[in-house]
Structures are given as structure tokens and as C-alpha cells.
Write an enzyme that holds these catalytic residues in place. Structure first.
Site, PDB file in Angstrom:
ATOM      1  CB  ALA A  21       4.231   2.655 -11.065  1.00 30.04           C
ATOM      2  CB  ALA A  22       7.698   5.345 -15.163  1.00 37.97           C
ATOM      3  CG  ASP A  78       6.971  -1.005 -10.975  1.00 37.03           C
ATOM      4  OD1 ASP A  78       8.095  -1.526 -10.989  1.00 37.03           O
ATOM      5  OD2 ASP A  78       6.502  -0.409  -9.983  1.00 37.03           O
ATOM      6  CG  MET A 131      -1.989   1.071   1.144  1.00 39.47           C
ATOM      7  SD  MET A 131      -3.089   0.881  -0.290  1.00 39.47           S
ATOM      8  CE  MET A 131      -4.260  -0.325   0.291  1.00 39.47           C
TER       9      MET A 131
HETATM   10  O1  RIB Z   1       8.029   1.168  -8.415  1.00 39.85           O
HETATM   11  C1  RIB Z   1       7.079   1.864  -7.662  1.00 39.85           C
HETATM   12  C2  RIB Z   1       6.729   1.072  -6.440  1.00 39.85           C
HETATM   13  O2  RIB Z   1       7.864   0.971  -5.613  1.00 39.85           O
HETATM   14  C3  RIB Z   1       5.669   1.687  -5.579  1.00 39.85           C
HETATM   15  O3  RIB Z   1       4.365   1.321  -5.943  1.00 39.85           O
HETATM   16  C4  RIB Z   1       6.048   1.257  -4.178  1.00 39.85           C
HETATM   17  O4  RIB Z   1       5.163   0.361  -3.595  1.00 39.85           O
HETATM   18  C5  RIB Z   1       7.446   0.656  -4.315  1.00 39.85           C
HETATM   19  O5  RIB Z   1       7.396  -0.710  -4.256  1.00 39.85           O
END
Ligand code: RIB
Length: 306
Positions: A251-252, A254, A13
Site C-alpha cells: 500500500a505504499a 496507494d 480483505m
Molecule cells: O496495493 C496494495 C493492495 O493491493 C492490497 O491492499 C491488496 O488488497 C491489493 O489490492
């Protein structure tokens, strides 16, 4: 349902504050906003792969708290198979404390919580989930012995094995490299793994060549505004970054990894998959938050063919 992309990793979270600028050590600042947002590198990559067209299963752990329930329900709402997401009794779920400044830069502190309980035994218990995958994706927010086990099992099962070495805390175990089809670091991670400072395309290539020499088959260095550099024994290709107005870079990376995995699983070749992933990642930085920022397939298609 057999998932074509299986993501083994973290669910967090995210506790997100927006501030004009990041505070100095010891300083107290007023923030502009606060929110809780579903995140975690593993879960973000799973959501990206699912929104972008793949059948996805997640392997990970949540705590037996309210966040754990919300994180699981969030993934189920994204049509992600969660049979291999274990609830750890007596543990809190993972959280990430995130600050984002007006220039879209962020700082993140992760407290692993239940993510730290994902053991090789969990992976063994859900071996049939791994067996169904075409693409297997890991990051480094769960214990290293678990990641090592997954990479080795992925190689035994002849899956496409992807490691996003984030967050990085030092060199990877040497025997991991031979199990990697794609290693996808950003500049900082490429530096930490190779010892080469990455601040240009030339230095990114040098770092990637070291990682190939360690045994990875293919390396994709993500370079923010400089785009992405693909390096294998046979070829080097630079992909320029799509231009967008950045709001929040959370999160880019990811989104890039999840989109790339989904594209490979759908049969795209790796160049097409990288371009697709770049558009998805670029769209994600135009929106705030981790999972709320991840685009849908039609957003990526509309951007690519306006
Ligand atoms: O890469 C972004 C993520 O890194 C975030 O959502 C946070 O939870 C960390 O894990």
C-alpha cells in the site's frame, strides 16, 4: 456532504502471512504470522486521502458476506462517504492473498469477487457523487470498461482525473490517455504501458515522455528508493525519496496516490503535493499491512518538520 476526492475502485480483505522468505513453487514453508487486514487499492487510496485531510467518497462494490460488512464499516469509521458502495448479493467480497518476507518484499494475488461487478451503470447511478468531486481517482482492480467510463466522465465534468494503472496487465486503451491529468505508474507499470524498461531516472523520463506522447497531461513515475519523477511537456523534476526503515511496502503506492489527491484537493501545488505524498508513502512502509500502515496528517506534518 460533497467529497473533494472521489475514489472509484476496489475494496479487498487482505489475508496476510509473514514469512522469513517467499516460498519457491511447490515448496511449503512455516509462516511467522497471519492476519486479516482491510485493503484493496481503491479503498487504500480513499483511506489515505481521508486520513490526510480530504473529504472522500468511495465508489465500489462489496459482497454480501462478513468481509463486505467489515470493509464498509471500516471506511465509514474513516469518515468516508459510502453511499456509492454497492453490496452485490450472492457475491463474495474481493480478497488479496499477500505474503511479506523479512526484507519487506511482498507478493500479492487478488481475487476480484464483487469488485468485478462494478459496472458503468453504477457510476451513472451515482453521477452526483462524481459531480461533487474536485479530484477523481481510479486504479485497475475493477472492470476496464468501468474505469474507461469514469475517466471519460471525469474529463466531461472538468475534474482533476488521476489514474494509478495498478495492477497492470498490458497497454491501456489508447483513447483513455487524453482524459488523464495525472498518470501515476510505478517502474513496472511504466514499462508495461510504454515498452521502456525503467531502471534509472533517465529510462523513467523516456517512458514518461512516451506516455505524454500517448496523450496524458502529466506523468509521475514512482521509483521506490529512487524517489519520484514528474514529467510534463514543460518540465521534468526529480524528487528524492525520504529515508526510512522499511518493514512492509504493501500500500505504499496507494498511500502516495491518496495523499497526492488529498494535497491537490487542499490547494497545494503539484510539487508540494508530490513531496507530501512521498512522506506519507515513506511512513507507510515503516508499518505493516495496507490500511493500518497509512499515516495520519499529523504524522506527515511531524516528519516534514521535526
Ligand atoms: O496495493 C496494495 C493492495 O493491493 C492490497 O491492499 C491488496 O488488497 C491489493 O489490492
Amino acid at each position: 456532504m460533497q467529497a473533494s476526492v472521489v475514489v472509484v475502485g476496489s475494496l479487498n480483505m487482505d489475508l496476510v502471512t509473514r514469512t522469513e522468505r517467499l516460498p519457491y513453487p511447490g515448496e511449503t514453508l512455516f509462516g511467522q504470522s497471519f492476519g486479516t487486514v482491510h485493503g484493496g487499492k481503491g479503498a487504500n487510496q480513499a483511506v489515505a486521502a481521508s486520513r490526510l485531510g480530504a473529504r472522500v467518497a468511495m465508489v465500489g462494490c462489496v459482497g454480501d458476506d462478513a468481509y463486505g460488512l467489515q470493509l464498509r464499516e471500516g471506511l465509514l469509521a474513516e469518515h468516508i462517504d459510502c453511499q456509492a458502495v454497492r453490496t452485490v448479493s450472492g457475491s463474495a467480497s474481493g480478497v488479496a492473498l499477500i505474503m511479506v518476507d523479512a526484507g519487506s518484499q511482498n507478493t500479492i494475488v487478488v481475487v476480484a469477487g464483487a469488485n468485478g461487478c462494478l459496472e458503468p451503470q453504477d457510476i451513472k447511478s451515482f453521477d452526483e457523487v462524481l459531480q461533487g468531486a474536485e479530484v477523481l481517482v481510479c486504479q485497475l482492480e475493477v472492470p476496464v470498461e468501468t474505469v474507461g467510463y469514469v475517466l471519460g466522465r471525469g474529463r466531461e465534468l472538468d475534474k482533476i482525473v488521476i489514474l494509478n494503472p495498478a495492477p497492470v496487465s498490458g497497454p491501456l486503451p489508447a483513447h483513455w490517455y487524453a482524459n488523464l491529468d495525472y498518470l501515476i505508474p510505478n517502474e513496472t507499470e511504466a514499462w508495461a504501458l510504454s515498452g521502456v524498461t525503467v531502471d534509472s531516472l533517465e529510462s523513467a523520463e523516456l517512458a514518461a515522455r512516451r506516455l505524454l506522447a500517448f496523450g496524458a497531461r502529466k506523468v509521475i513515475v514512482t521509483l521506490g528508493a529512487l524517489g519520484a519523477l514528474f514529467v510534463s511537456a514543460r518540465r521534468v523534476v526529480h524528487f528524492a525519496a525520504p529515508k526510512v526503515e522499511a518493514v512492509d511496502a504493501t500500500a505504499a503506492g496507494d498511500t502516495f496516490v491518496g495523499a497526492f489527491s488529498a494535497a491537490l484537493a487542499s490547494g497545494k501545488d503539484e510539487d508540494e503535493a508530490i513531496r507530501f505524498a512521498q512522506v506519507a508513502a515513506a511512513l507507510s512502509v515503516t508499518r505493516a499491512g495496507a490500511q493500518p500502515s497509512i499515516p495520519l496528517l499529523r504524522d506527515v506534518q511531524d516528519f516534514a518538520a521535526p
